[in-house]
Design a protein around this motif. Structure first.
Motif, PDB file in Angstrom:
ATOM      1  N   THR A  67       0.801  -1.330   0.088  1.00 27.41           N
ATOM      2  CA  THR A  67      -0.031   0.113   0.006  1.00 27.41           C
ATOM      3  C   THR A  67       0.749   1.245  -0.014  1.00 27.41           C
ATOM      4  OG1 THR A  67      -1.675  -1.128   1.199  1.00 27.41           O
ATOM      5  CG2 THR A  67      -1.993   1.200   1.122  1.00 27.41           C
ATOM      6  N   THR A  68       1.938   1.183   0.895  1.00 28.82           N
ATOM      7  CA  THR A  68       2.876   2.333   0.754  1.00 28.82           C
ATOM      8  C   THR A  68       3.499   2.542  -0.521  1.00 28.82           C
ATOM      9  OG1 THR A  68       3.315   1.775   2.941  1.00 28.82           O
ATOM     10  CG2 THR A  68       4.962   3.173   2.109  1.00 28.82           C
ATOM     11  N   TYR A  69       3.901   1.414  -1.138  1.00 23.08           N
ATOM     12  CA  TYR A  69       4.608   1.319  -2.687  1.00 23.08           C
ATOM     13  C   TYR A  69       3.465   2.305  -3.598  1.00 23.08           C
ATOM     14  CZ  TYR A  69       5.616  -0.125  -7.176  1.00 23.08           C
ATOM     15  OH  TYR A  69       5.831  -0.278  -8.497  1.00 23.08           O
ATOM     16  N   GLN A  70       2.430   1.784  -3.461  1.00 23.53           N
ATOM     17  CA  GLN A  70       1.287   2.451  -4.255  1.00 23.53           C
ATOM     18  C   GLN A  70       1.083   3.731  -4.164  1.00 23.53           C
ATOM     19  OE1 GLN A  70      -0.291   1.331  -7.085  1.00 23.53           O
ATOM     20  NE2 GLN A  70       0.661  -0.849  -6.771  1.00 23.53           N
ATOM     21  N   SER A  81      11.034  14.705 -10.841  1.00 24.25           N
ATOM     22  CA  SER A  81      11.764  13.640 -10.575  1.00 24.25           C
ATOM     23  C   SER A  81      10.825  12.097 -10.447  1.00 24.25           C
ATOM     24  CB  SER A  81      12.785  13.547  -9.454  1.00 24.25           C
ATOM     25  OG  SER A  81      11.844  13.911  -8.267  1.00 24.25           O
ATOM     26  N   GLY A  82       9.758  12.315 -11.036  1.00 27.12           N
ATOM     27  CA  GLY A  82       8.777  11.041 -10.826  1.00 27.12           C
ATOM     28  C   GLY A  82       9.235  10.060 -11.511  1.00 27.12           C
ATOM     29  N   PRO A  83       9.749  10.112 -12.775  1.00 17.74           N
ATOM     30  CA  PRO A  83      10.088   8.919 -13.476  1.00 17.74           C
ATOM     31  C   PRO A  83      11.176   8.017 -12.721  1.00 17.74           C
ATOM     32  CG  PRO A  83       9.669  10.650 -15.213  1.00 17.74           C
ATOM     33  CD  PRO A  83       9.686  11.165 -13.768  1.00 17.74           C
ATOM     34  N   GLN A  84      12.105   8.886 -12.308  1.00 17.16           N
ATOM     35  CA  GLN A  84      13.175   8.271 -11.538  1.00 17.16           C
ATOM     36  C   GLN A  84      12.856   7.524 -10.276  1.00 17.16           C
ATOM     37  OE1 GLN A  84      15.968  11.597 -10.853  1.00 17.16           O
ATOM     38  NE2 GLN A  84      16.656  11.564 -12.825  1.00 17.16           N
ATOM     39  N   ILE A  85      11.890   8.311  -9.503  1.00 20.44           N
ATOM     40  CA  ILE A  85      11.402   7.677  -8.251  1.00 20.44           C
ATOM     41  C   ILE A  85      10.541   6.271  -8.607  1.00 20.44           C
ATOM     42  CG2 ILE A  85       9.757   8.101  -6.453  1.00 20.44           C
ATOM     43  CD1 ILE A  85      10.527  11.067  -6.480  1.00 20.44           C
ATOM     44  N   GLU A  86       9.810   6.453  -9.616  1.00 23.24           N
ATOM     45  CA  GLU A  86       9.004   5.253  -9.980  1.00 23.24           C
ATOM     46  C   GLU A  86      10.000   3.842 -10.312  1.00 23.24           C
ATOM     47  OE1 GLU A  86       6.588   6.439 -13.132  1.00 23.24           O
ATOM     48  OE2 GLU A  86       5.015   7.664 -11.767  1.00 23.24           O
ATOM     49  N   ALA A  87      11.075   4.564 -10.987  1.00 20.81           N
ATOM     50  CA  ALA A  87      12.105   3.207 -11.432  1.00 20.81           C
ATOM     51  C   ALA A  87      12.642   2.832 -10.273  1.00 20.81           C
ATOM     52  CB  ALA A  87      13.090   3.876 -12.306  1.00 20.81           C
ATOM     53  N   ARG A  88      12.973   3.814  -8.981  1.00 16.34           N
ATOM     54  CA  ARG A  88      13.447   3.146  -8.018  1.00 16.34           C
ATOM     55  C   ARG A  88      12.722   2.261  -7.220  1.00 16.34           C
ATOM     56  NH1 ARG A  88      18.259   1.720  -6.006  1.00 16.34           N
ATOM     57  NH2 ARG A  88      18.444   2.000  -3.614  1.00 16.34           N
ATOM     58  N   LEU A  89      11.175   2.970  -7.003  1.00 15.47           N
ATOM     59  CA  LEU A  89      10.214   2.042  -6.347  1.00 15.47           C
ATOM     60  C   LEU A  89       9.995   0.563  -7.240  1.00 15.47           C
ATOM     61  CD1 LEU A  89       7.697   4.656  -5.506  1.00 15.47           C
ATOM     62  CD2 LEU A  89       9.054   3.486  -4.050  1.00 15.47           C
ATOM     63  N   ASP A  90      10.051   0.313  -8.441  1.00 16.57           N
ATOM     64  CA  ASP A  90      10.138  -0.680  -8.893  1.00 16.57           C
ATOM     65  C   ASP A  90      11.065  -1.672  -8.577  1.00 16.57           C
ATOM     66  OD1 ASP A  90       7.738   0.027 -10.178  1.00 16.57           O
ATOM     67  OD2 ASP A  90       8.388   0.710 -12.091  1.00 16.57           O
ATOM     68  N   GLU A  91      12.525  -1.073  -8.622  1.00 19.66           N
ATOM     69  CA  GLU A  91      13.561  -2.069  -8.253  1.00 19.66           C
ATOM     70  C   GLU A  91      13.268  -2.439  -6.635  1.00 19.66           C
ATOM     71  OE1 GLU A  91      16.921   0.332  -8.713  1.00 19.66           O
ATOM     72  OE2 GLU A  91      16.719   0.342 -10.837  1.00 19.66           O
ATOM     73  N   ILE A  92      12.674  -1.737  -5.618  1.00 18.80           N
ATOM     74  CA  ILE A  92      12.600  -2.140  -4.344  1.00 18.80           C
ATOM     75  C   ILE A  92      11.399  -3.277  -4.165  1.00 18.80           C
ATOM     76  CG2 ILE A  92      12.009  -1.278  -2.167  1.00 18.80           C
ATOM     77  CD1 ILE A  92      13.255   1.084  -2.721  1.00 18.80           C
ATOM     78  N   LEU A  93      10.501  -3.080  -5.122  1.00 18.49           N
ATOM     79  CA  LEU A  93       9.093  -3.904  -5.088  1.00 18.49           C
ATOM     80  C   LEU A  93       9.152  -5.622  -4.970  1.00 18.49           C
ATOM     81  CD1 LEU A  93       5.959  -4.023  -4.564  1.00 18.49           C
ATOM     82  CD2 LEU A  93       5.921  -3.920  -7.048  1.00 18.49           C
ATOM     83  N   PRO A  94      10.146  -5.910  -6.101  1.00 18.34           N
ATOM     84  CA  PRO A  94      10.470  -7.476  -6.051  1.00 18.34           C
ATOM     85  C   PRO A  94      11.090  -7.938  -4.802  1.00 18.34           C
ATOM     86  CG  PRO A  94      10.806  -6.573  -8.267  1.00 18.34           C
ATOM     87  CD  PRO A  94      10.628  -5.414  -7.282  1.00 18.34           C
ATOM     88  N   PRO A  95      12.244  -7.568  -4.496  1.00 17.10           N
ATOM     89  CA  PRO A  95      12.847  -8.107  -3.083  1.00 17.10           C
ATOM     90  C   PRO A  95      12.022  -8.146  -2.018  1.00 17.10           C
ATOM     91  CG  PRO A  95      14.340  -6.677  -4.550  1.00 17.10           C
ATOM     92  CD  PRO A  95      13.091  -6.430  -5.068  1.00 17.10           C
ATOM     93  N   LEU A  96      11.199  -6.764  -1.971  1.00 16.77           N
ATOM     94  CA  LEU A  96      10.083  -6.522  -0.737  1.00 16.77           C
ATOM     95  C   LEU A  96       9.178  -7.821  -0.574  1.00 16.77           C
ATOM     96  CD1 LEU A  96       9.350  -4.956   1.713  1.00 16.77           C
ATOM     97  CD2 LEU A  96       7.991  -3.685   0.307  1.00 16.77           C
TER      98      LEU A  96
END
Length: 976
Positions: A67-70, A81-96
């Motif tokens: 929920t926090t990710y969304q 800087s939205g694209p960069q933040i989304e890219a970073r969030l996408d990298e964190i989601l699978p390990p989490l």
């Protein structure tokens, strides 16, 4: 009891039990139902709860992270800087997401493991309670499966409830079983402590009736005829007693014996509802029996009898526990009987061994054959408790005589009875020679011949036991035990006992014979020495012969002893005699036997010894028989007497009172005494010759002395008568006197030589005496050595036989100990089996453990008995060692005899030296004689010179001539 079991197959009430099982009364009657399972098990519920508690928080955390990710992604969309933040969030989601999933799995696994560990004791308690309930209920597999499928907590609750319900019943049942077990153990203990079979059975019936609370308990024992007897009983007041009643049941089927032999136990609750035959019911009604319980008693693998419980007051439903008790008591009786039998066998063997040793010591305590046989019959009769025991010995025709007997008062005596059995030599000698022991329990029922049966009946014999007595490995006789009061069944132990005693009697007889032989040899040696000294005491031939016949008659205890001397034609005369009063005398009787010179001189010259036991039955010539009969001779013994290696005569012993069998010792004694007589005669002859030579020399010396004195007297007369003439013939007379003096000196020298010859002869006599004594001594020593060597050979032979035979009792005792050891090993093995069985059964097998302890105690007692027997074996071995020492002593005697032979050789050397000295003395005597001859020639020459001088002076005086002539005549007489 063979009458009490049913003779038909029971259908309802009778119960047959082979392996009775413990009763489970309440558990079999009440079996509470268990409700079936309606939900998952406790294990599944706990697992689900653990998974929910552990996995759900992790999933909630993961959901909050997503929920926090969304939310962050939505915020980043309006920023530069939205694209960069989304890219970073996408990298964190699978390990989490992956970490959240792994966390959930690990938390679930840990929670499940902890939950299962937590409920494990409850599961085990539920399983244990289920197993216990199933055992109590004896549930089938389906019920057990249902219990495994239901909820463990509910199952545990239900099981605890069931156990609580059944616990009082189980405790009561256990208490009842414990009491019965204690009573059974007491019964077992009493049975084990019973000393006799009667006490054992009596204890069993009393204890069993007390335990069962029944009206009668008895033991019914079978006999060989198919009948049975009540040998033990315990009965309540008011009921008939069956003790010692013997019963035959015609209704009894022979097949029931095999069933009881296999362990069948039969219970009849009501004899009228058991489908029994009428005859069987009638038999039970005689004893007031309404219900009975029967268990077999097995002894040594055979049906001994039955243990029977009777209910006489009315029918009785026998419980399983009661059946089991009777079965166990019967088994304990069987075990106790077996133990008692083993103990009895051990006691019998120990008693037999003790009796055997006691009797053997008594037999061996005497060295007299008569005492040995008398002691044997007395001791064997006491040991066997027989009416009569005899020793029967054989003659050469295998007929025999009873030579020893021990008999109870009131029965006829058989001592010295002569029994002739012509069949014995043909059919039984070889069997008894091989060691046969024959027992007859009843002579009337045995297959005996009429003649043998009549012989036994003559001495009131009803049963007998016969064992052979072997002496020097030959059948000497029979050792026989008689039972005269009635038939008797001879036990195997009794047969073994009498066989062993007969063997010991043989050894004792051989020992006695050996001792008697040694004693006889010793007596013979002393007798020969005494006779020799008596004979040698005299140097006169007549006294020697007289002493010989007197001493020999006493030694042989004969009626007459004579010495018969031969002449040149080999006819003879009785020259010495010793005869008892009442028998004719033969002294100086002349006997002419023309056949003697032709056929017997050479034989007697070679040392022949001839004996005749009975002149009536001997194969001799008629003329010789008549010669013997005229002097009343019934038996004679003849040995030669040699003098100077020539046949001098015969030494003859006569038995006139009757025939006589001359023993070897008699012949040997006569032969040795005859040799000593020959030596004594040679000695007397030599001494007589020496005395004659001495007398001759003494006579010659006396004659010479007389001639010298006569010559001196004649010369003195001549001088007195011729004084005048001598004055004129002084010179001639001086010459004559010189010649006469010379002649006198020569004659004196001749006399001196003669004296020397006499002394030489005396010395020769002394040396001859020493030579003769040395020869006699050596000959006596040689004879003694020959006898000693013969005796030693006998000793060695007898000692070797003793060593071989004495090993047999030790081997037999070793075999007996081996058997007892094997028996002990078997007892210990049985104890181990009982102990293992009790260990396998746990607390229920405690009674078997106690039985094992009892058997171990018996084994220890058996080991103690073996310890007592071992010293006996050592004693027998010590006897064997003593016999070996006897053999060693014999070898030492042989060494001593060898030394005596060396001494004989030395004495023979001395004899040779004495003979050499005698030859030297004879040489000196020859030289003295030669010297005497020379002196005589010189005397003759001097006499001739005197005669010439006398002739020259003859013219001087006639008177002188006459005197001189007389002198010349005297000189010539001296010369002659």
């Amino acid at each position: 009891m063979r009458q009490l079991p049913s003779s038909q197959n029971s259908q309802s009430t009778p119960t047959e039990v082979s392996l009775p099982t413990p009763p489970q009364k309440e558990a079999q009657r009440t079996r509470p139902s268990v409700p079936p399972s309606t939900g998952p098990s406790m294990k599944a519920k706990v697992t689900l709860w653990a998974l929910g508690v552990s996995v759900l928080p992790t999933l909630l955390v993961g959901l909050g992270s997503y929920t926090t990710y969304q939310s962050l992604r939505q915020q980043a969309e309006g920023q530069p800087s939205g694209p960069q933040i989304e890219a970073r969030l996408d990298e964190i989601l699978p390990p989490l997401a992956m970490g959240t999933g792994l966390m959930a799995v690990m938390a679930g696994a840990i929670a499940t493991l902890l939950a299962r560990r937590t409920i494990q004791p409850a599961l085990q308690a539920s399983q244990t309670s289920t197993t216990l309930v199933n055992r109590l209920q004896r549930s089938d597999a389906e019920t057990q499966l249902q219990n495994r499928q239901k909820d463990e907590l509910k199952a545990l609750e239900a099981n605890v409830s069931l156990i609580g319900q059944q616990l009082p019943s189980l405790l009561a049942t256990q208490q009842e079983e414990t009491q019965k077990f204690q009573v059974l153990m007491e019964i077992t203990d009493h049975l084990q402590n019973s000393q006799t079979e009667e006490n054992l059975l009596s204890t069993a019936v009393i204890s069993t009736r007390k335990l069962l609370r029944t009206d009668r308990v008895s033991v019914f024992r079978f006999n060989a005829s198919g009948e049975g007897t009540f040998v033990a009983e315990d009965v309540g007041p008011g009921w008939a007693k069956l003790l010692w009643s013997t019963i035959h049941d015609p209704c009894f089927d022979s097949g029931y014996s095999a069933l009881y032999q296999e362990g069948r136990v039969k219970a009849i609750d009501n004899i009228y509802a058991a489908n029994l035959s009428d005859c069987h019911i009638g038999l039970l009604e005689q004893f007031g029996v309404k219900a009975n319980l029967i268990a077999p008693i097995i002894k040594e693998g055979q049906l001994f009898g039955l243990l029977i419980a009777h209910q006489c007051s009315g029918p009785r439903p026998w419980q399983t526990a009661e059946i089991e008790v009777v079965t166990q008591v019967a088994a304990q009786i069987s075990a106790a009987l077996h133990s008692a039998h083993l103990i009895q066998r051990l006691n019998e063997q120990a008693e037999q061994t003790h009796q055997l040793l006691t009797v053997s010591r008594s037999i061996r305590s005497s060295l007299d054959e008569e005492d040995v046989l008398s002691t044997t019959t007395t001791e064997v009769r006491k040991a066997l408790k027989a009416d009569r025991v005899v020793v029967y010995t054989f003659d050469t025709d295998w007929y025999g005589t009873v030579v020893a007997e021990s008999v109870l008062p009131g029965f006829s005596k058989a001592l010295w009875a002569e029994i002739h059995d012509p069949c014995f030599a043909e059919g039984f000698v070889e069997k008894y020679q091989a060691g046969r022991i024959h027992a007859i329990d009843n002579i009337q029922s045995a297959d005996l011949g009429d003649c043998y049966l009549q012989q036994l009946e003559a001495f009131e014999v009803k049963a007998n036991l016969v064992a052979p007595i072997l002496k020097d490995n030959q059948l000497f006789g029979l050792l026989i035990a008689h039972q005269c009061s009635g038939p008797r069944q001879w036990q195997q132990t009794e047969q073994n006992f009498i066989g062993q005693i007969a063997l010991q009697v043989g050894y004792a007889l051989e020992h006695a014979r050996f001792a008697a032989r040694l004693d006889a040899e010793d007596q013979k040696a002393r007798l020969i020495k005494s006779l020799t000294q008596s004979i040698r005491a005299s140097l006169i031939e007549e006294d020697i012969l007289s002493t010989t016949v007197t001493e020999m008659r006493k030694a042989l205890k004969a009626d007459r002893v004579i010495i018969y001397g031969f002449d040149a034609d080999w006819y003879g005369t009785v020259v010495a005699e010793a005869v008892l009063p009442g028998f004719p005398k033969t002294l100086w009787a002349e006997i002419k036997d023309p056949c003697f010179a032709e056929g017997f001189v050479k034989q007697y010259q070679s040392g022949r010894a001839h004996s005749i036991a009975d002149v009536q039955s001997a194969g001799i010539g008629e003329c010789y028989r008549q010669q013997l009969e005229q002097f009343g001779i019934r038996a004679n013994l003849v040995v030669p007497i040699l003098k100077d290696q020539q046949l001098f005569g015969l030494l003859i012993a006569h038995q006139c009172s009757g025939p006589r069998h001359w023993q070897t010792t008699d012949i040997t004694l006569m032969t040795q005494v005859a040799q000593q007589v020959g030596y004594a005669l040679d000695h007397a002859r030599l001494l007589a010759q020496m005395d004659q030579a001495y007398q001759l020399a003494q006579g010659t010396s006396t004659q010479n002395q007389q001639q010298r004195e006569n010559l001196q007297r004649q010369i003195s007369t001549f001088l007195s008568q011729s004084k005048g003439a001598i004055q004129h013939l002084a010179d001639q007379s001086r010459q004559q006197m010189v010649s006469v003096s010379t002649l006198y000196n020569h004659i004196k020298a001749l006399a001196d030589s003669t004296q020397g010859m006499v002394r030489a002869f005396e010395q020769g006599e002394q040396h001859s005496q020493r030579v003769n004594q040395g020869i006699q001594t050596n000959q006596a020593v040689v004879e003694q050595m020959r006898d000693s060597i013969t005796a030693l050979e006998t000793i060695f032979t007898s000692a070797a036989e003793q060593i071989q035979v004495l090993g047999q009792p030790a081997q037999q005792l070793d075999a007996l100990i081996t058997q007892v050891n094997a028996l002990a090993a078997e007892v210990k093995l049985q104890a181990m089996n009982v102990t293992l069985e009790s260990a396998r059964k746990g607390s229920a097998g405690q009674e078997f453990a106690d039985i094992g302890e009892k058997i171990h105690a018996l084994a220890r007692e058996l080991d103690s008995g073996l310890t007592e027997v071992k010293p006996l074996v050592q004693t027998i071995r010590a006897n064997v060692q003593n016999t070996s020492n006897l053999f060693i002593n014999g070898q030492q005697q042989t060494l001593t005899s060898t030394q005596a032979v060396v001494e004989i050789q030395q004495q023979l050397g001395q004899v040779a030296a004495s003979s050499y000295q005698l030859l030297s003395l004879l040489g000196q005597m020859t030289q003295a004689a030669t010297h005497q001859a020379h002196q005589s020639e010189a005397a003759n020459h001097s006499a001739v010179e005197v005669a010439n001088l006398t002739n020259h002076t003859a013219e001087t005086s006639a008177t002188v001539v006459e005197s001189f002539n007389r002198l010349t005549s005297s000189v010539e007489a001296i010369e002659g």
